[in-house]
Design a protein around this motif. Structure first.
Motif, short mmCIF file in Angstrom:
data_model
loop_
_atom_site.label_atom_id
_atom_site.label_comp_id
_atom_site.label_asym_id
_atom_site.label_seq_id
_atom_site.Cartn_x
_atom_site.Cartn_y
_atom_site.Cartn_z
N THR A 206 22.08 -43.07 28.72
CA THR A 206 22.18 -42.78 27.28
C THR A 206 22.51 -41.32 27.05
O THR A 206 22.08 -40.71 26.07
N GLY A 207 23.28 -40.75 27.96
CA GLY A 207 23.72 -39.37 27.80
C GLY A 207 25.09 -39.19 28.41
O GLY A 207 25.72 -40.13 28.89
N THR A 208 25.57 -37.95 28.38
CA THR A 208 26.86 -37.65 28.99
C THR A 208 26.65 -36.99 30.34
O THR A 208 25.56 -36.54 30.67
N VAL A 209 27.70 -36.95 31.13
CA VAL A 209 27.61 -36.34 32.45
C VAL A 209 27.15 -34.90 32.34
O VAL A 209 27.47 -34.20 31.38
N SER A 210 26.39 -34.45 33.30
CA SER A 210 25.85 -33.10 33.25
C SER A 210 26.54 -32.23 34.29
O SER A 210 27.50 -32.64 34.94
#
Length: 226
Positions: A206-210
């Motif tokens: 539930t996030g974008t690549v870090s």
């Protein structure tokens, strides 16, 4: 003058302007909430644009992460986060707002981001607000420093005309390819389905690549060396 539903000034799950975080954000920007609506909307536009850091990496796309209150606290996010905060803040002042989504071709991107996105076509969010009897679109997204790093002029907003297209060289730095419509609240399932369909390599849960920073990945503009 077109009648505007009262629901477009109401708080929602994502435009949660009754929260302490959004109220504090507004108080930092607006001296008199009863002053000219357009002037206050413009102040809030620039506050969202320039005091909320634009970052695509490691961005929280959970339901809580996309709430205006979370963005007002984190002071970081990308178009989905920043457009919701602006929409919530103006609603708190009685200014109707909606969220607008579309597919755009965007030149403010690093090679690494383009690789993750899968090209230069992005799912994009902005805000539509109702002032002086008409709807105007506003994009309080790319802050001044980031625009400078990427050799673009920041988008200005006067509350009268749409704020959509970043000037870039001899043409526009953003080309709108598809309009997905306007929504009374952030349509979470639609947004996430669109992101997963369009940019599967860009998401992690539930996030974008870090592990990156759009600012650090910029090739410095010649203007920076003057």
């Amino acid at each position: 003058m077109t009648d505007v539903p009262s629901s477009l000034t109401a708080p929602t799950e994502f435009l949660d302007y009754e929260s302490e975080a959004v109220q504090t954000f507004i108080d930092e920007v607006v001296d008199d909430r009863l002053a000219d609506r357009r002037a206050n909307a413009v102040k809030l536009y620039y506050a969202v644009r320039d005091t909320v850091h634009y970052e695509v990496y490691g961005a929280d796309l959970s339901r809580d992460g996309l709430k205006a209150s979370r963005t007002a606290t984190a002071r970081s996010g990308f178009c989905l986060h920043k457009s919701a905060l602006f929409a919530a803040a103006v609603r708190a002042l009685g200014i109707p707002s909606r969220l607008v989504y579309g597919d755009v071709r965007n030149h403010l991107a690093s090679p690494r981001l383009i690789e993750h996105i899968g090209g230069d076509v992005f799912f994009h969010g902005l805000t539509q607000i109702h002032l002086d009897g008409r709807w105007v679109k506003a994009t309080p997204v790319f802050n001044k420093l980031l625009c400078r790093l990427y050799g673009m002029a920041p988008l200005e907003f006067d509350g009268r005309a749409d704020s959509l297209y970043h000037p870039h060289g001899s043409g526009a730095a953003m080309e709108f390819l598809k309009d997905h419509g306007a929504f009374d609240d952030l349509p979470y399932d639609f947004v996430m389905t669109s992101m997963r369909t369009s940019h599967p390599r860009f998401l992690e849960g539930t996030g974008t690549v870090s592990g990156g920073s759009l600012a650090s990945e910029a090739v410095p503009s010649p203007a920076l060396n003057r």
